[in-house]
Design a protein around this motif. Structure first.
Motif, PDB file in Angstrom:
ATOM      1  N   ALA A 266       1.820   0.728   2.675  1.00 47.91           N
ATOM      2  CA  ALA A 266       1.429  -0.045   1.498  1.00 47.91           C
ATOM      3  C   ALA A 266       0.824  -1.389   1.904  1.00 47.91           C
ATOM      4  O   ALA A 266      -0.200  -1.822   1.348  1.00 47.91           O
ATOM      5  N   PHE A 267       1.440  -2.057   2.888  1.00 50.33           N
ATOM      6  CA  PHE A 267       0.912  -3.345   3.344  1.00 50.33           C
ATOM      7  C   PHE A 267      -0.487  -3.174   3.941  1.00 50.33           C
ATOM      8  O   PHE A 267      -1.385  -4.006   3.708  1.00 50.33           O
ATOM      9  N   SER A 268      -0.680  -2.090   4.702  1.00 52.35           N
ATOM     10  CA  SER A 268      -1.999  -1.830   5.291  1.00 52.35           C
ATOM     11  C   SER A 268      -3.044  -1.601   4.206  1.00 52.35           C
ATOM     12  O   SER A 268      -4.190  -2.062   4.322  1.00 52.35           O
ATOM     13  N   ALA A 269      -2.650  -0.892   3.155  1.00 52.39           N
ATOM     14  CA  ALA A 269      -3.586  -0.648   2.056  1.00 52.39           C
ATOM     15  C   ALA A 269      -3.947  -1.952   1.354  1.00 52.39           C
ATOM     16  O   ALA A 269      -5.117  -2.185   1.000  1.00 52.39           O
ATOM     17  N   PHE A 270      -2.959  -2.818   1.158  1.00 50.94           N
ATOM     18  CA  PHE A 270      -3.243  -4.121   0.546  1.00 50.94           C
ATOM     19  C   PHE A 270      -4.105  -4.984   1.470  1.00 50.94           C
ATOM     20  O   PHE A 270      -4.967  -5.734   1.007  1.00 50.94           O
ATOM     21  N   TYR A 271      -3.864  -4.893   2.770  1.00 49.77           N
ATOM     22  CA  TYR A 271      -4.598  -5.713   3.740  1.00 49.77           C
ATOM     23  C   TYR A 271      -6.089  -5.399   3.712  1.00 49.77           C
ATOM     24  O   TYR A 271      -6.930  -6.286   3.895  1.00 49.77           O
ATOM     25  N   THR A 272      -6.413  -4.146   3.481  1.00 47.23           N
ATOM     26  CA  THR A 272      -7.828  -3.740   3.437  1.00 47.23           C
ATOM     27  C   THR A 272      -8.305  -3.519   2.004  1.00 47.23           C
ATOM     28  O   THR A 272      -9.422  -3.038   1.805  1.00 47.23           O
TER      29      THR A 272
ATOM     30  N   GLN B 195       0.261 -11.949  -0.435  1.00 46.65           N
ATOM     31  CA  GLN B 195       0.712 -12.024  -1.823  1.00 46.65           C
ATOM     32  C   GLN B 195       1.398 -10.731  -2.263  1.00 46.65           C
ATOM     33  O   GLN B 195       2.354 -10.751  -3.048  1.00 46.65           O
ATOM     34  N   MET B 196       0.904  -9.614  -1.763  1.00 45.78           N
ATOM     35  CA  MET B 196       1.431  -8.309  -2.173  1.00 45.78           C
ATOM     36  C   MET B 196       2.568  -7.818  -1.282  1.00 45.78           C
ATOM     37  O   MET B 196       3.053  -6.696  -1.453  1.00 45.78           O
ATOM     38  N   LEU B 197       2.999  -8.647  -0.338  1.00 40.50           N
ATOM     39  CA  LEU B 197       4.083  -8.237   0.555  1.00 40.50           C
ATOM     40  C   LEU B 197       5.356  -7.842  -0.202  1.00 40.50           C
ATOM     41  O   LEU B 197       5.985  -6.829   0.144  1.00 40.50           O
ATOM     42  N   PRO B 198       5.780  -8.597  -1.233  1.00 42.50           N
ATOM     43  CA  PRO B 198       6.969  -8.158  -1.984  1.00 42.50           C
ATOM     44  C   PRO B 198       6.803  -6.773  -2.608  1.00 42.50           C
ATOM     45  O   PRO B 198       7.755  -5.992  -2.663  1.00 42.50           O
ATOM     46  N   VAL B 199       5.583  -6.481  -3.066  1.00 44.04           N
ATOM     47  CA  VAL B 199       5.337  -5.157  -3.655  1.00 44.04           C
ATOM     48  C   VAL B 199       5.473  -4.072  -2.587  1.00 44.04           C
ATOM     49  O   VAL B 199       6.061  -3.009  -2.827  1.00 44.04           O
ATOM     50  N   ALA B 200       4.929  -4.346  -1.398  1.00 47.12           N
ATOM     51  CA  ALA B 200       5.038  -3.378  -0.302  1.00 47.12           C
ATOM     52  C   ALA B 200       6.502  -3.137   0.059  1.00 47.12           C
ATOM     53  O   ALA B 200       6.918  -1.995   0.309  1.00 47.12           O
ATOM     54  N   LEU B 201       7.282  -4.213   0.069  1.00 46.78           N
ATOM     55  CA  LEU B 201       8.708  -4.071   0.375  1.00 46.78           C
ATOM     56  C   LEU B 201       9.430  -3.269  -0.709  1.00 46.78           C
ATOM     57  O   LEU B 201      10.300  -2.444  -0.403  1.00 46.78           O
ATOM     58  N   LEU B 202       9.067  -3.503  -1.965  1.00 49.54           N
ATOM     59  CA  LEU B 202       9.680  -2.739  -3.054  1.00 49.54           C
ATOM     60  C   LEU B 202       9.338  -1.252  -2.944  1.00 49.54           C
ATOM     61  O   LEU B 202      10.184  -0.388  -3.209  1.00 49.54           O
ATOM     62  N   ILE B 203       8.096  -0.968  -2.566  1.00 58.50           N
ATOM     63  CA  ILE B 203       7.709   0.437  -2.374  1.00 58.50           C
ATOM     64  C   ILE B 203       8.543   1.063  -1.261  1.00 58.50           C
ATOM     65  O   ILE B 203       9.036   2.193  -1.384  1.00 58.50           O
ATOM     66  N   GLY B 204       8.703   0.319  -0.161  1.00 58.31           N
ATOM     67  CA  GLY B 204       9.518   0.831   0.940  1.00 58.31           C
ATOM     68  C   GLY B 204      10.957   1.065   0.524  1.00 58.31           C
ATOM     69  O   GLY B 204      11.562   2.093   0.871  1.00 58.31           O
ATOM     70  N   ILE B 205      11.518   0.125  -0.236  1.00 59.07           N
ATOM     71  CA  ILE B 205      12.899   0.280  -0.702  1.00 59.07           C
ATOM     72  C   ILE B 205      13.020   1.481  -1.632  1.00 59.07           C
ATOM     73  O   ILE B 205      13.992   2.247  -1.579  1.00 59.07           O
ATOM     74  N   GLY B 206      12.014   1.662  -2.495  1.00 59.07           N
ATOM     75  CA  GLY B 206      12.043   2.805  -3.410  1.00 59.07           C
ATOM     76  C   GLY B 206      12.015   4.136  -2.675  1.00 59.07           C
ATOM     77  O   GLY B 206      12.766   5.063  -3.006  1.00 59.07           O
ATOM     78  N   VAL B 207      11.150   4.234  -1.666  1.00 61.57           N
ATOM     79  CA  VAL B 207      11.069   5.474  -0.885  1.00 61.57           C
ATOM     80  C   VAL B 207      12.370   5.706  -0.122  1.00 61.57           C
ATOM     81  O   VAL B 207      12.886   6.832  -0.058  1.00 61.57           O
ATOM     82  N   ALA B 208      12.917   4.638   0.464  1.00 62.87           N
ATOM     83  CA  ALA B 208      14.183   4.773   1.191  1.00 62.87           C
ATOM     84  C   ALA B 208      15.304   5.227   0.260  1.00 62.87           C
ATOM     85  O   ALA B 208      16.124   6.080   0.625  1.00 62.87           O
TER      86      ALA B 208
ATOM     87  N   SER C 262     -15.032  -8.524   6.789  1.00 58.99           N
ATOM     88  CA  SER C 262     -15.442  -8.132   5.436  1.00 58.99           C
ATOM     89  C   SER C 262     -14.428  -7.195   4.780  1.00 58.99           C
ATOM     90  O   SER C 262     -14.350  -7.116   3.554  1.00 58.99           O
ATOM     91  N   VAL C 263     -13.666  -6.496   5.610  1.00 58.72           N
ATOM     92  CA  VAL C 263     -12.691  -5.537   5.084  1.00 58.72           C
ATOM     93  C   VAL C 263     -11.326  -6.180   4.886  1.00 58.72           C
ATOM     94  O   VAL C 263     -10.670  -5.988   3.857  1.00 58.72           O
ATOM     95  N   ALA C 264     -10.884  -6.955   5.863  1.00 57.53           N
ATOM     96  CA  ALA C 264      -9.528  -7.504   5.842  1.00 57.53           C
ATOM     97  C   ALA C 264      -9.396  -8.621   4.817  1.00 57.53           C
ATOM     98  O   ALA C 264     -10.317  -9.412   4.603  1.00 57.53           O
ATOM     99  N   ASP C 265      -8.230  -8.665   4.182  1.00 56.33           N
ATOM    100  CA  ASP C 265      -7.916  -9.727   3.228  1.00 56.33           C
ATOM    101  C   ASP C 265      -6.459 -10.137   3.444  1.00 56.33           C
ATOM    102  O   ASP C 265      -5.561  -9.732   2.694  1.00 56.33           O
ATOM    103  N   PRO C 266      -6.190 -10.952   4.476  1.00 59.00           N
ATOM    104  CA  PRO C 266      -4.805 -11.321   4.794  1.00 59.00           C
ATOM    105  C   PRO C 266      -4.096 -12.054   3.661  1.00 59.00           C
ATOM    106  O   PRO C 266      -2.893 -11.860   3.452  1.00 59.00           O
ATOM    107  N   ALA C 267      -4.830 -12.885   2.934  1.00 56.42           N
ATOM    108  CA  ALA C 267      -4.200 -13.652   1.856  1.00 56.42           C
ATOM    109  C   ALA C 267      -3.676 -12.720   0.763  1.00 56.42           C
ATOM    110  O   ALA C 267      -2.547 -12.873   0.273  1.00 56.42           O
ATOM    111  N   PHE C 268      -4.491 -11.750   0.388  1.00 57.55           N
ATOM    112  CA  PHE C 268      -4.064 -10.798  -0.641  1.00 57.55           C
ATOM    113  C   PHE C 268      -2.882  -9.965  -0.145  1.00 57.55           C
ATOM    114  O   PHE C 268      -1.935  -9.695  -0.895  1.00 57.55           O
ATOM    115  N   ALA C 269      -2.933  -9.557   1.130  1.00 60.81           N
ATOM    116  CA  ALA C 269      -1.835  -8.762   1.690  1.00 60.81           C
ATOM    117  C   ALA C 269      -0.535  -9.556   1.680  1.00 60.81           C
ATOM    118  O   ALA C 269       0.537  -9.012   1.388  1.00 60.81           O
TER     119      ALA C 269
END
Length: 210
Positions: A60-66, A118-131, A109-116
């Protein structure tokens, strides 16, 4: 048992205690084997949940990063491949530098570290949900083992697996001692397999019909 002088039947001294000791020993061995299986499954449950959750969060974090730009990722990988091919071919420094600059431009042009970030909590929630999902699904399987309620098809696969390992011949005691099945479970599943013609009686045991 022996006949006493008064005609009554008496037990040999210590017979009852010996039988009780054997029974307790048998229960202890069976209980130890069950707890070993449960402990291994609990450890596997924890590890699988952890790995699944961490993997989901990373994806999820990788998807947000790009920003989900899969095409951009492939363009960057292609550009990096061009750089490596030029280096392997012994190209000039200017040509290699230009290829690296193109790869860097695509990456920026592809990477967006700032957006990634910001979305880190969402990525963590996705990971917790899958776990949590993996933990719950594995927990249901663990509960079935604790209650002795494995599905019939799972039990039959256990019998088939052991039968193949043992050359096609086995007894109920073999299944009890060398598979997760209890004696009662082994007797029930072999009975069903006998009715369907998957097994046949062979002395005190069974033989798998191929």
């Amino acid at each position: 048992m022996v006949n006493g002088a008064d005609g009554t039947r008496k037990s040999w001294p210590g017979t009852a205690s010996q039988v009780g000791a054997v029974f307790l020993c048998f229960r202890s061995v069976s209980g130890t084997r069950l707890w070993t299986i449960l402990l291994a499954m609990s450890l596997a449950r924890f590890l699988l949940s952890l790995i699944a959750g961490a993997s989901a969060a990373l994806i999820a974090f990788s998807a947000f990063y790009t920003r989900g730009d899969t095409g951009g990722v492939f363009r960057f990988l292609h550009a990096r491949g061009d750089v490596r091919r030029l280096e392997a071919a012994g190209a000039g420094a200017e040509q290699i530098a230009a290829a690296k600059a193109r790869a860097l431009e695509i990456a920026q042009s592809v990477a967006d570290p700032a957006f990634a970030t910001q979305m880190l909590p969402v990525a963590l929630l996705i990971g917790i949900g899958v776990a949590a999902l993996v933990w719950t699904l594995f927990g249901r399987r663990l509960e079935r083992v604790e209650q002795g309620g494995e599905r019939a098809d799972v039990q039959e696969r256990m019998v088939l697996k052991y039968a193949y390992r043992s050359g096609g011949h086995f007894t109920l005691r073999d299944l009890e001692e060398k598979s997760p099945l209890s004696f009662e479970q082994a007797r029930e599943v072999t009975g069903r397999m006998l009715e369907r013609g998957q097994l046949q009686r062979d002395g005190d045991g069974y033989r798998l019909l191929r």
